[in-house]
Design a protein around this motif. Structure first.
Motif, PDB file in Angstrom:
ATOM      1  N   CYS A 195     -56.116 176.066  -7.755  1.00 35.50           N
ATOM      2  CA  CYS A 195     -55.484 175.048  -8.202  1.00 35.50           C
ATOM      3  C   CYS A 195     -55.651 174.862  -9.704  1.00 35.50           C
ATOM      4  O   CYS A 195     -56.430 175.495 -10.169  1.00 35.50           O
ATOM      5  N   SER A 196     -54.839 173.974 -10.367  1.00 37.92           N
ATOM      6  CA  SER A 196     -54.874 173.830 -11.694  1.00 37.92           C
ATOM      7  C   SER A 196     -56.316 173.426 -12.175  1.00 37.92           C
ATOM      8  O   SER A 196     -56.881 173.809 -13.444  1.00 37.92           O
ATOM      9  N   HIS A 197     -56.784 172.629 -11.583  1.00 34.17           N
ATOM     10  CA  HIS A 197     -58.219 172.141 -12.079  1.00 34.17           C
ATOM     11  C   HIS A 197     -59.193 173.184 -12.138  1.00 34.17           C
ATOM     12  O   HIS A 197     -60.051 173.324 -13.073  1.00 34.17           O
ATOM     13  N   LEU A 198     -59.491 173.990 -11.150  1.00 37.25           N
ATOM     14  CA  LEU A 198     -60.101 175.130 -10.874  1.00 37.25           C
ATOM     15  C   LEU A 198     -60.049 175.880 -11.985  1.00 37.25           C
ATOM     16  O   LEU A 198     -60.825 176.765 -12.533  1.00 37.25           O
ATOM     17  N   ASN A 199     -58.593 176.286 -12.518  1.00 38.56           N
ATOM     18  CA  ASN A 199     -58.344 177.384 -13.075  1.00 38.56           C
ATOM     19  C   ASN A 199     -58.521 176.733 -14.636  1.00 38.56           C
ATOM     20  O   ASN A 199     -58.681 177.834 -15.480  1.00 38.56           O
ATOM     21  N   ALA A 200     -58.698 175.593 -14.778  1.00 35.20           N
ATOM     22  CA  ALA A 200     -59.202 175.212 -16.286  1.00 35.20           C
ATOM     23  C   ALA A 200     -60.659 175.386 -16.524  1.00 35.20           C
ATOM     24  O   ALA A 200     -60.778 175.040 -17.642  1.00 35.20           O
ATOM     25  N   ILE A 201     -61.466 175.598 -15.507  1.00 33.31           N
ATOM     26  CA  ILE A 201     -62.770 175.706 -15.551  1.00 33.31           C
ATOM     27  C   ILE A 201     -63.270 177.271 -16.421  1.00 33.31           C
ATOM     28  O   ILE A 201     -62.540 178.321 -15.768  1.00 33.31           O
ATOM     29  N   LEU A 202     -63.602 177.191 -17.672  1.00 32.69           N
ATOM     30  CA  LEU A 202     -63.674 178.228 -18.455  1.00 32.69           C
ATOM     31  C   LEU A 202     -65.328 178.806 -18.589  1.00 32.69           C
ATOM     32  O   LEU A 202     -65.574 179.733 -18.408  1.00 32.69           O
ATOM     33  N   SER A 203     -66.202 177.783 -18.394  1.00 31.58           N
ATOM     34  CA  SER A 203     -67.699 178.055 -18.198  1.00 31.58           C
ATOM     35  C   SER A 203     -68.191 176.994 -17.317  1.00 31.58           C
ATOM     36  O   SER A 203     -67.769 175.908 -17.275  1.00 31.58           O
ATOM     37  N   ILE A 204     -69.258 177.348 -16.710  1.00 33.46           N
ATOM     38  CA  ILE A 204     -69.928 176.385 -15.571  1.00 33.46           C
ATOM     39  C   ILE A 204     -71.153 175.649 -16.370  1.00 33.46           C
ATOM     40  O   ILE A 204     -71.873 176.328 -17.091  1.00 33.46           O
ATOM     41  N   LYS A 205     -71.006 174.376 -16.117  1.00 30.16           N
ATOM     42  CA  LYS A 205     -72.062 173.496 -16.889  1.00 30.16           C
ATOM     43  C   LYS A 205     -73.166 173.754 -16.272  1.00 30.16           C
ATOM     44  O   LYS A 205     -73.371 174.056 -14.940  1.00 30.16           O
ATOM     45  N   PRO A 206     -74.331 173.667 -16.961  1.00 33.48           N
ATOM     46  CA  PRO A 206     -75.687 173.788 -16.656  1.00 33.48           C
ATOM     47  C   PRO A 206     -76.245 172.959 -15.402  1.00 33.48           C
ATOM     48  O   PRO A 206     -75.712 171.576 -15.669  1.00 33.48           O
ATOM     49  N   ALA A 207     -76.838 172.956 -14.273  1.00 36.06           N
ATOM     50  CA  ALA A 207     -77.259 172.008 -13.261  1.00 36.06           C
ATOM     51  C   ALA A 207     -78.490 171.560 -13.698  1.00 36.06           C
ATOM     52  O   ALA A 207     -79.530 172.101 -14.190  1.00 36.06           O
ATOM     53  N   ASP A 208     -78.886 170.242 -13.248  1.00 35.94           N
ATOM     54  CA  ASP A 208     -80.461 169.708 -13.269  1.00 35.94           C
ATOM     55  C   ASP A 208     -80.696 169.737 -11.952  1.00 35.94           C
ATOM     56  O   ASP A 208     -80.340 170.530 -10.852  1.00 35.94           O
ATOM     57  N   ARG A 209     -82.166 169.627 -11.751  1.00 36.95           N
ATOM     58  CA  ARG A 209     -82.882 169.839 -10.578  1.00 36.95           C
ATOM     59  C   ARG A 209     -82.975 168.645  -9.691  1.00 36.95           C
ATOM     60  O   ARG A 209     -83.940 168.587  -8.946  1.00 36.95           O
ATOM     61  N   GLU A 210     -82.414 167.595 -10.270  1.00 38.86           N
ATOM     62  CA  GLU A 210     -82.398 166.360  -9.465  1.00 38.86           C
ATOM     63  C   GLU A 210     -81.037 165.352  -9.709  1.00 38.86           C
ATOM     64  O   GLU A 210     -80.291 165.871 -10.363  1.00 38.86           O
ATOM     65  N   CYS A 211     -80.774 164.770  -8.575  1.00 32.24           N
ATOM     66  CA  CYS A 211     -79.516 163.817  -8.447  1.00 32.24           C
ATOM     67  C   CYS A 211     -79.984 162.487  -9.446  1.00 32.24           C
ATOM     68  O   CYS A 211     -80.999 161.783  -9.298  1.00 32.24           O
ATOM     69  N   ALA A 212     -79.190 162.601 -10.541  1.00 32.84           N
ATOM     70  CA  ALA A 212     -79.430 161.356 -11.673  1.00 32.84           C
ATOM     71  C   ALA A 212     -79.488 160.068 -10.852  1.00 32.84           C
ATOM     72  O   ALA A 212     -80.028 159.161 -11.413  1.00 32.84           O
ATOM     73  N   GLU A 213     -78.436 159.708  -9.908  1.00 33.38           N
ATOM     74  CA  GLU A 213     -78.343 158.465  -9.471  1.00 33.38           C
ATOM     75  C   GLU A 213     -79.429 158.328  -8.342  1.00 33.38           C
ATOM     76  O   GLU A 213     -80.067 157.159  -8.198  1.00 33.38           O
ATOM     77  N   CYS A 214     -79.707 159.348  -7.414  1.00 34.85           N
ATOM     78  CA  CYS A 214     -81.126 158.986  -6.793  1.00 34.85           C
ATOM     79  C   CYS A 214     -82.471 158.738  -7.205  1.00 34.85           C
ATOM     80  O   CYS A 214     -83.057 157.992  -7.016  1.00 34.85           O
ATOM     81  N   MET A 215     -82.466 159.303  -8.323  1.00 37.63           N
ATOM     82  CA  MET A 215     -83.848 159.284  -9.290  1.00 37.63           C
ATOM     83  C   MET A 215     -83.908 157.737  -9.592  1.00 37.63           C
ATOM     84  O   MET A 215     -84.961 157.319  -9.691  1.00 37.63           O
TER      85      MET A 215
END
Ligand code: ZN
Ligand code: ZN
Ligand code: ZN
Length: 88
Positions: free
Chosen positions: A6-26
């Motif tokens: 899909c066009s959204h996935l094709n637009a991803i050029l680099s993967i953003k780094p992941a955190d180790r926790e859910c920002a909202e759950c915290m």
């Protein structure tokens, strides 16, 4: 560039780094199962197997279509509006 489905996935050029926790759950002291990272704004949130499903809620309320798994060893993207998975 490969066609990821899909066009959204094709637009991803680099993967953003992941955190180790859910920002909202915290903020609310909640538990999560797995983590996903929004590829539009970079926030890491919890998956649909988690009680609060923050990643899904964020995708809908913020209209940010694509997440990546934030789990170590998992390398896939998912587009909510098109319901498409792609490995990377
Ligand atoms: Zn899409
Ligand atoms: Zn959460
Ligand atoms: Zn986002």
């Amino acid at each position: 560039m490969p066609d990821r489905g899909c066009s959204h996935l094709n637009a991803i050029l680099s993967i953003k780094p992941a955190d180790r926790e859910c920002a909202e759950c915290m903020k609310i002291g909640a538990q999560w199962v797995h983590l996903r990272t929004c590829q539009q704004c970079g926030v890491t949130l919890c998956c649909d197997s988690s009680p609060n499903r923050h990643a899904s809620k964020h995708a809908h309320t913020a209209a940010h279509p694509v997440i990546a798994s934030a789990q170590p060893g998992e390398r896939w993207l998912y587009c909510y509006p098109d319901d498409v998975f792609a490995e990377y």
